[in-house]
Write a protein that holds these residues in place. Sequence first.
Motif, PDB file in Angstrom:
ATOM      1  N   UNK A  21      27.168 -15.933  47.027  1.00  0.00           N
ATOM      2  CA  UNK A  21      27.735 -17.272  47.026  1.00  0.00           C
ATOM      3  C   UNK A  21      26.570 -18.227  47.214  1.00  0.00           C
ATOM      4  N   UNK A  22      26.352 -19.111  46.246  1.00  0.00           N
ATOM      5  CA  UNK A  22      25.132 -19.916  46.217  1.00  0.00           C
ATOM      6  C   UNK A  22      25.464 -21.402  46.114  1.00  0.00           C
ATOM      7  N   UNK A  23      24.756 -22.218  46.899  1.00  0.00           N
ATOM      8  CA  UNK A  23      24.926 -23.666  46.846  1.00  0.00           C
ATOM      9  C   UNK A  23      23.572 -24.352  46.860  1.00  0.00           C
ATOM     10  N   UNK A  24      23.414 -25.329  45.967  1.00  0.00           N
ATOM     11  CA  UNK A  24      22.210 -26.157  45.981  1.00  0.00           C
ATOM     12  C   UNK A  24      22.361 -27.196  47.084  1.00  0.00           C
ATOM     13  N   UNK A  25      21.421 -27.231  48.006  1.00  0.00           N
ATOM     14  CA  UNK A  25      21.490 -28.120  49.164  1.00  0.00           C
ATOM     15  C   UNK A  25      20.202 -28.924  49.286  1.00  0.00           C
ATOM     16  N   UNK A  26      20.236 -29.946  50.107  1.00  0.00           N
ATOM     17  CA  UNK A  26      19.012 -30.664  50.480  1.00  0.00           C
ATOM     18  C   UNK A  26      18.537 -30.079  51.800  1.00  0.00           C
ATOM     19  N   UNK A  27      17.540 -29.213  51.721  1.00  0.00           N
ATOM     20  CA  UNK A  27      16.995 -28.571  52.912  1.00  0.00           C
ATOM     21  C   UNK A  27      15.842 -29.377  53.511  1.00  0.00           C
ATOM     22  N   UNK A  78      11.145 -22.793  44.531  1.00  0.00           N
ATOM     23  CA  UNK A  78      12.489 -22.657  45.091  1.00  0.00           C
ATOM     24  C   UNK A  78      12.448 -22.074  46.494  1.00  0.00           C
ATOM     25  N   UNK A  79      13.011 -22.816  47.437  1.00  0.00           N
ATOM     26  CA  UNK A  79      13.119 -22.392  48.824  1.00  0.00           C
ATOM     27  C   UNK A  79      14.595 -22.122  49.118  1.00  0.00           C
ATOM     28  N   UNK A  80      14.869 -20.995  49.727  1.00  0.00           N
ATOM     29  CA  UNK A  80      16.258 -20.612  49.973  1.00  0.00           C
ATOM     30  C   UNK A  80      16.392 -19.972  51.339  1.00  0.00           C
ATOM     31  N   UNK A  81      17.497 -20.253  51.995  1.00  0.00           N
ATOM     32  CA  UNK A  81      17.848 -19.510  53.208  1.00  0.00           C
ATOM     33  C   UNK A  81      19.108 -18.714  52.894  1.00  0.00           C
ATOM     34  N   UNK A  82      19.124 -17.488  53.348  1.00  0.00           N
ATOM     35  CA  UNK A  82      20.166 -16.535  52.988  1.00  0.00           C
ATOM     36  C   UNK A  82      20.829 -16.005  54.253  1.00  0.00           C
ATOM     37  N   UNK A  83      22.145 -16.056  54.287  1.00  0.00           N
ATOM     38  CA  UNK A  83      22.897 -15.428  55.361  1.00  0.00           C
ATOM     39  C   UNK A  83      23.470 -14.130  54.812  1.00  0.00           C
ATOM     40  N   UNK A  84      22.996 -13.016  55.347  1.00  0.00           N
ATOM     41  CA  UNK A  84      23.428 -11.704  54.867  1.00  0.00           C
ATOM     42  C   UNK A  84      24.805 -11.371  55.424  1.00  0.00           C
ATOM     43  N   UNK A  85      25.737 -11.078  54.520  1.00  0.00           N
ATOM     44  CA  UNK A  85      27.093 -10.676  54.867  1.00  0.00           C
ATOM     45  C   UNK A  85      27.631  -9.865  53.701  1.00  0.00           C
ATOM     46  N   UNK A  86      28.936  -9.626  53.627  1.00  0.00           N
ATOM     47  CA  UNK A  86      29.485  -8.802  52.542  1.00  0.00           C
ATOM     48  C   UNK A  86      29.027  -9.325  51.183  1.00  0.00           C
ATOM     49  N   UNK A  87      29.206 -10.624  50.953  1.00  0.00           N
ATOM     50  CA  UNK A  87      28.627 -11.318  49.797  1.00  0.00           C
ATOM     51  C   UNK A  87      27.683 -12.363  50.360  1.00  0.00           C
ATOM     52  N   UNK A  88      26.360 -12.210  50.191  1.00  0.00           N
ATOM     53  CA  UNK A  88      25.397 -13.130  50.806  1.00  0.00           C
ATOM     54  C   UNK A  88      25.670 -14.588  50.456  1.00  0.00           C
ATOM     55  N   UNK A  89      25.413 -15.470  51.429  1.00  0.00           N
ATOM     56  CA  UNK A  89      25.563 -16.911  51.217  1.00  0.00           C
ATOM     57  C   UNK A  89      24.168 -17.524  51.160  1.00  0.00           C
ATOM     58  N   UNK A  90      23.868 -18.233  50.065  1.00  0.00           N
ATOM     59  CA  UNK A  90      22.531 -18.766  49.826  1.00  0.00           C
ATOM     60  C   UNK A  90      22.585 -20.288  49.720  1.00  0.00           C
ATOM     61  N   UNK A  91      21.716 -20.952  50.470  1.00  0.00           N
ATOM     62  CA  UNK A  91      21.482 -22.386  50.307  1.00  0.00           C
ATOM     63  C   UNK A  91      20.059 -22.538  49.771  1.00  0.00           C
ATOM     64  N   UNK A  92      19.875 -23.330  48.705  1.00  0.00           N
ATOM     65  CA  UNK A  92      18.549 -23.403  48.083  1.00  0.00           C
ATOM     66  C   UNK A  92      18.224 -24.819  47.613  1.00  0.00           C
ATOM     67  N   UNK A  93      16.923 -25.069  47.480  1.00  0.00           N
ATOM     68  CA  UNK A  93      16.432 -26.343  46.955  1.00  0.00           C
ATOM     69  C   UNK A  93      15.120 -26.112  46.226  1.00  0.00           C
ATOM     70  N   UNK A  94      14.951 -26.773  45.090  1.00  0.00           N
ATOM     71  CA  UNK A  94      13.685 -26.755  44.372  1.00  0.00           C
ATOM     72  C   UNK A  94      12.809 -27.890  44.913  1.00  0.00           C
TER      73      UNK A  94
END
Length: 234
Positions: free
Chosen positions: A98-104, A165-181
């Motif tokens: 599960x991936x979302x583009x965020x302002x990190x 691309x910088x991303x933080x990932x929360x590992x779970x059944x389906x990983x959750x990713x927040x990323x920003x270029x």
Amino acid sequence: MKIDGVFDTSLNNPNNEKFKILARKIESAIEEIYKNVLAYRKGSVKVFRFRPGSIIADYQIESTDSSPNSPEFAEANTQLISVLKDQGITVAPNAFAQSEQKILSTAKNWYPEQNMVLKCERLYSGTMRWTVNDQDPAQNKVKYVISDDSTTLTVNNVNENDKGRYACIIDRTIPYIQWQDIVIETLPDIIVGENVRKFQCADQTVSLKCCEEKYSVEWTQKTSDDVVISGCTN
């Protein structure tokens, strides 16, 4: 969803035939498998973007769950891998997220020699980790500093090579990713006062002072007639 393959720039264009064909194959396969998941709203799948990293297909679905992280979706994704493979599309077992583009970024712009700070929101439970262009920044503890709770990544003394691309990932059944270029800006030019200054035609030395307390200052000549006698790092 991450697909093994070389990214074709034509996949940047939703009107391109290659984009349409690949998107239809993926949507058809997802619909075939997800329709058996109770939380899935039938007919809601839509591939809206492809991006590099082998080939990443960004798609959206509608679900009665707030997050598609249930074991039912995980099991469906396992079946989906087999269906896509039959269509000539190779997907790795851990390719779904599960991936979302965020302002990190904590600042609008970053310039060379600054320490760049990125912050990630912990929306779900699970182990949190960072990637920089798909690489583990924890392997370089001089360049990168990760906070104890893993929510903050500091990149020391950035330069133009630190873009990507910088991303933080929360590992779970389906990983959750927040990323920003992230783009690193070029060093700014600072004009000291007026663009043109007039001096008496005499043998003299003209001193200009640039006061900057936080970052180093480098003096450069703008034309071949300019001569820089000395520098100032105030």
